[in-house]
Write an enzyme that holds these catalytic residues in place. Structure first.
Site, PDB file in Angstrom:
ATOM      1  N   HIS A  17       0.836  -1.202   0.000  1.00 23.84           N
ATOM      2  CA  HIS A  17       0.000   0.000   0.000  1.00 23.84           C
ATOM      3  C   HIS A  17       0.874   1.257   0.000  1.00 23.84           C
ATOM      4  CE1 HIS A  17      -3.177  -2.504   2.366  1.00 23.84           C
ATOM      5  NE2 HIS A  17      -3.648  -2.315   1.151  1.00 23.84           N
ATOM      6  N   LYS A  41     -16.447  -7.116   3.412  1.00 24.21           N
ATOM      7  CA  LYS A  41     -15.556  -7.886   4.285  1.00 24.21           C
ATOM      8  C   LYS A  41     -16.171  -7.966   5.675  1.00 24.21           C
ATOM      9  CE  LYS A  41     -11.380  -6.942   1.705  1.00 24.21           C
ATOM     10  NZ  LYS A  41     -10.154  -6.147   1.593  1.00 24.21           N
ATOM     11  N   ARG A  91      -2.217  -5.887  -8.306  1.00 21.89           N
ATOM     12  CA  ARG A  91      -1.149  -6.846  -8.007  1.00 21.89           C
ATOM     13  C   ARG A  91      -0.998  -7.903  -9.079  1.00 21.89           C
ATOM     14  NH1 ARG A  91      -3.570  -7.959  -2.185  1.00 21.89           N
ATOM     15  NH2 ARG A  91      -5.341  -7.855  -3.577  1.00 21.89           N
TER      16      ARG A  91
END
Ligand code: PNS
Length: 162
Positions: A17, A41, A91
């Site tokens: 991050h 989440k 990513r």
């Protein structure tokens, strides 16, 4: 004055991050890091305020950064704070489907564009959820998160320092 928004759960902030935040800060006049509770989440490890505090500490060397937390729609927050771009790290291809969908939804809702920065290969395996899991079972996360975050994780899971 171009302002970018770097949103995320940051539970907790990782070196991946931080890399994205630092690189975003080079391309925009100002950057707001928005710590958001991800409704998709379940339980978070750190409270929003704690995540905000950790982010403030690890970005203290950057002069054009502001850390805020927010509950609600990202685009409402972006408009409220005059941010004209959302910046996310990618990513791997596995991130792409979901990120593209969110970028398109945010564009549709607000006209705000999302820009993607490729995650540095040395951090492409990193995620907050894996860091939490490794730390929970006593693994060494010191090369994955800033030192203060490693300390907070150790305190949280094992009641001690590093
Ligand atoms: O770090 P994360 O959990 O992958 O970040 C996802 C986040 C928080 C950026 C995303 O869930 C989000 O923007 N949540 C805010 C609510 C919202 O605007 N939802 C619509 C997204 S299209």
């Amino acid at each position: 004055m171009a302002t970018a928004l770097c949103p995320g759960s940051f539970d907790p902030v990782t070196l991946g991050h931080l890399d994205i935040i630092e690189r975003t800060a080079r391309h925009f006049d100002s950057v707001i890091v928005a710590v958001i509770r991800n409704p998709q989440k379940s339980e978070s490890l750190f409270a929003l305020e704690d995540r905000q505090d950790m982010l403030a500490e690890v970005t203290a060397h950057l002069t054009n950064i502001e850390i805020r937390y927010f509950k609600g729609l990202l685009v409402d927050f972006a408009k409220e704070h005059g941010a004209e771009a959302i910046v996310k790290g990618l990513r791997a291809v596995s991130d792409f489907d979901y990120e593209l969908q969110m970028a398109q939804m945010n564009q549709k809702l607000s006209g705000i564009d999302t820009f993607f920065i490729s995650t540095s290969p040395r951090y492409s395996f990193l995620s907050s959820s894996l860091v939490r899991e490794v730390a929970r079972f006593g693994g060494d996360v010191s090369s994955m998160v800033p030192p203060i975050v490693a300390k907070r994780l150790a305190e949280r899971f094992h009641g001690g320092g590093e």
